[in-house]
Design a protein around this motif. Structure first.
Motif, PDB file in Angstrom:
ATOM      1  N   VAL A 145     -78.680   0.047  50.917  1.00 17.92           N
ATOM      2  CA  VAL A 145     -77.698   1.119  50.776  1.00 17.92           C
ATOM      3  C   VAL A 145     -76.308   0.627  51.209  1.00 17.92           C
ATOM      4  N   MET A 146     -76.242  -0.070  52.338  1.00 13.43           N
ATOM      5  CA  MET A 146     -74.957  -0.558  52.834  1.00 13.43           C
ATOM      6  C   MET A 146     -74.366  -1.627  51.911  1.00 13.43           C
ATOM      7  N   LEU A 147     -75.195  -2.465  51.342  1.00 15.13           N
ATOM      8  CA  LEU A 147     -74.720  -3.481  50.410  1.00 15.13           C
ATOM      9  C   LEU A 147     -74.141  -2.808  49.167  1.00 15.13           C
ATOM     10  N   TYR A 148     -74.845  -1.828  48.646  1.00 15.79           N
ATOM     11  CA  TYR A 148     -74.350  -1.081  47.492  1.00 15.79           C
ATOM     12  C   TYR A 148     -73.043  -0.379  47.838  1.00 15.79           C
ATOM     13  N   ARG A 149     -73.018   0.268  48.987  1.00 17.12           N
ATOM     14  CA  ARG A 149     -71.830   1.029  49.390  1.00 17.12           C
ATOM     15  C   ARG A 149     -70.620   0.106  49.585  1.00 17.12           C
ATOM     16  N   ALA A 150     -70.843  -1.060  50.174  1.00 19.13           N
ATOM     17  CA  ALA A 150     -69.743  -2.005  50.377  1.00 19.13           C
ATOM     18  C   ALA A 150     -69.139  -2.420  49.034  1.00 19.13           C
ATOM     19  N   LEU A 151     -69.974  -2.717  48.066  1.00 15.21           N
ATOM     20  CA  LEU A 151     -69.473  -3.097  46.742  1.00 15.21           C
ATOM     21  C   LEU A 151     -68.753  -1.940  46.065  1.00 15.21           C
ATOM     22  N   TYR A 152     -69.314  -0.759  46.192  1.00 14.09           N
ATOM     23  CA  TYR A 152     -68.722   0.424  45.575  1.00 14.09           C
ATOM     24  C   TYR A 152     -67.325   0.686  46.157  1.00 14.09           C
ATOM     25  N   GLU A 153     -67.212   0.660  47.478  1.00 17.47           N
ATOM     26  CA  GLU A 153     -65.922   0.904  48.118  1.00 17.47           C
ATOM     27  C   GLU A 153     -64.921  -0.198  47.785  1.00 17.47           C
ATOM     28  N   TYR A 154     -65.397  -1.437  47.735  1.00 15.35           N
ATOM     29  CA  TYR A 154     -64.521  -2.549  47.375  1.00 15.35           C
ATOM     30  C   TYR A 154     -63.993  -2.371  45.948  1.00 15.35           C
ATOM     31  N   ALA A 155     -64.878  -1.963  45.045  1.00 13.61           N
ATOM     32  CA  ALA A 155     -64.457  -1.744  43.653  1.00 13.61           C
ATOM     33  C   ALA A 155     -63.420  -0.628  43.566  1.00 13.61           C
ATOM     34  N   GLU A 156     -63.625   0.439  44.338  1.00 14.76           N
ATOM     35  CA  GLU A 156     -62.650   1.536  44.348  1.00 14.76           C
ATOM     36  C   GLU A 156     -61.281   1.053  44.833  1.00 14.76           C
ATOM     37  N   LYS A 157     -61.278   0.243  45.888  1.00 13.66           N
ATOM     38  CA  LYS A 157     -60.012  -0.271  46.419  1.00 13.66           C
ATOM     39  C   LYS A 157     -59.331  -1.188  45.406  1.00 13.66           C
ATOM     40  N   GLU A 158     -60.114  -1.989  44.716  1.00 15.92           N
ATOM     41  CA  GLU A 158     -59.552  -2.864  43.686  1.00 15.92           C
ATOM     42  C   GLU A 158     -58.936  -2.040  42.553  1.00 15.92           C
ATOM     43  N   GLU A 159     -59.600  -0.947  42.164  1.00 16.75           N
ATOM     44  CA  GLU A 159     -59.052  -0.076  41.123  1.00 16.75           C
ATOM     45  C   GLU A 159     -57.741   0.548  41.580  1.00 16.75           C
ATOM     46  N   GLU A 160     -57.699   1.010  42.833  1.00 19.73           N
ATOM     47  CA  GLU A 160     -56.470   1.596  43.377  1.00 19.73           C
ATOM     48  C   GLU A 160     -55.344   0.569  43.400  1.00 19.73           C
ATOM     49  N   LEU A 161     -55.650  -0.644  43.833  1.00 18.75           N
ATOM     50  CA  LEU A 161     -54.640  -1.694  43.891  1.00 18.75           C
ATOM     51  C   LEU A 161     -54.144  -2.034  42.487  1.00 18.75           C
ATOM     52  N   THR A 162     -55.040  -2.143  41.534  1.00 18.33           N
ATOM     53  CA  THR A 162     -54.655  -2.444  40.158  1.00 18.33           C
ATOM     54  C   THR A 162     -53.761  -1.341  39.593  1.00 18.33           C
ATOM     55  N   ALA A 163     -54.104  -0.080  39.862  1.00 15.83           N
ATOM     56  CA  ALA A 163     -53.290   1.039  39.389  1.00 15.83           C
ATOM     57  C   ALA A 163     -51.906   1.014  40.048  1.00 15.83           C
ATOM     58  N   ALA A 164     -51.850   0.697  41.339  1.00 15.70           N
ATOM     59  CA  ALA A 164     -50.567   0.632  42.042  1.00 15.70           C
ATOM     60  C   ALA A 164     -49.703  -0.499  41.480  1.00 15.70           C
ATOM     61  N   LEU A 165     -50.316  -1.634  41.193  1.00 18.38           N
ATOM     62  CA  LEU A 165     -49.568  -2.751  40.607  1.00 18.38           C
ATOM     63  C   LEU A 165     -49.051  -2.383  39.219  1.00 18.38           C
ATOM     64  N   ALA A 166     -49.863  -1.677  38.441  1.00 14.23           N
ATOM     65  CA  ALA A 166     -49.432  -1.255  37.109  1.00 14.23           C
ATOM     66  C   ALA A 166     -48.241  -0.305  37.200  1.00 14.23           C
ATOM     67  N   ARG A 167     -48.280   0.639  38.148  1.00 15.12           N
ATOM     68  CA  ARG A 167     -47.141   1.549  38.331  1.00 15.12           C
ATOM     69  C   ARG A 167     -45.892   0.780  38.763  1.00 15.12           C
ATOM     70  N   THR A 168     -46.055  -0.189  39.628  1.00 22.06           N
ATOM     71  CA  THR A 168     -44.930  -1.001  40.083  1.00 22.06           C
ATOM     72  C   THR A 168     -44.315  -1.760  38.919  1.00 22.06           C
ATOM     73  N   LEU A 169     -45.158  -2.353  38.082  1.00 21.26           N
ATOM     74  CA  LEU A 169     -44.666  -3.078  36.914  1.00 21.26           C
ATOM     75  C   LEU A 169     -43.922  -2.149  35.964  1.00 21.26           C
ATOM     76  N   GLU A 170     -44.456  -0.959  35.739  1.00 15.44           N
ATOM     77  CA  GLU A 170     -43.786   0.017  34.899  1.00 15.44           C
ATOM     78  C   GLU A 170     -42.393   0.344  35.445  1.00 15.44           C
ATOM     79  N   TYR A 171     -42.312   0.514  36.735  1.00 20.73           N
ATOM     80  CA  TYR A 171     -41.053   0.853  37.369  1.00 20.73           C
ATOM     81  C   TYR A 171     -40.052  -0.287  37.233  1.00 20.73           C
ATOM     82  N   ILE A 172     -40.530  -1.518  37.412  1.00 17.82           N
ATOM     83  CA  ILE A 172     -39.651  -2.692  37.311  1.00 17.82           C
ATOM     84  C   ILE A 172     -39.164  -2.878  35.881  1.00 17.82           C
ATOM     85  N   ILE A 173     -40.080  -2.746  34.934  1.00 16.81           N
ATOM     86  CA  ILE A 173     -39.757  -2.992  33.521  1.00 16.81           C
ATOM     87  C   ILE A 173     -38.881  -1.887  32.940  1.00 16.81           C
ATOM     88  N   SER A 174     -39.057  -0.663  33.389  1.00 16.59           N
ATOM     89  CA  SER A 174     -38.303   0.480  32.823  1.00 16.59           C
ATOM     90  C   SER A 174     -36.837   0.384  33.079  1.00 16.59           C
TER      91      SER A 174
END
Length: 174
Positions: A145-174
């Protein structure tokens, strides 16, 4: 009582017995293969442990105030998967009692137990390899359960970071 109702009730009881037997058989198969499941999950997770794992304390000295200094950490990062009631003493030195005993997954995909001994002036640990079957015996299904949860939470953080980087790029490019 109506014979149709009795028949239906009898069939319902038979169905429940059949389901119980299937449940026991399935649970038995899961238990038999629990070590293999954990070994496969650990091997599949190993490539990301270096990015998402923790630097685990190996040993340190303790000041009178309780603050740690001269800390040493294990070379490779680890994910904490479970904790159990500690053994009375460490396998490497029977004179050292164990205060905390945890199961971890290392960057190499292997499972270990870290056993910490804490005194007024020092904290040190013993790292012991742990077979997947032993991990289940000592820590139960929490490790999966903990191994699954660690991967799940890590994936969520990676998605958040990717979305934040995409917003930053949009702001820079605009």
């Amino acid at each position: 009582m109506d014979p149709i109702i009795e028949e239906g009730y009898t069939r319902l009881l038979e169905t429940l017995e059949e389901l119980q037997a299937k449940k026991e058989e399935s649970a038995s198969k899961v238990q038999e293969n629990a070590g293999a499941l954990l070994a496969r999950m650990a091997a599949d997770t190993a490539p990301v442990v270096g990015r998402m794992g923790l630097d685990m304390l190996r040993r340190a000295k303790r000041e009178a105030s309780g603050e740690l200094y001269d800390q040493e950490y294990y070379e490779k990062k680890m994910i904490v998967l479970g904790k159990t009631d500690p053994l009375p003493y460490r396998p490497d030195d029977p004179s050292k009692p164990i205060d905390t005993q945890i199961c971890v997954l290392g960057e190499d995909g292997n499972l270990f137990e870290v056993m910490y001994t804490t005194t007024e002036i020092r904290i040190d640990s013993y790292l012991a390899p742990l077979a997947p079957e032993e991990a289940f015996d000592l820590y139960g299904y929490d490790v999966v359960v903990m191994l699954y949860r660690a991967l799940y939470e890590y994936a969520e953080k990676e998605e958040e970071l990717t979305a934040a980087l995409a917003r930053t790029l949009e702001y820079i490019i605009s």
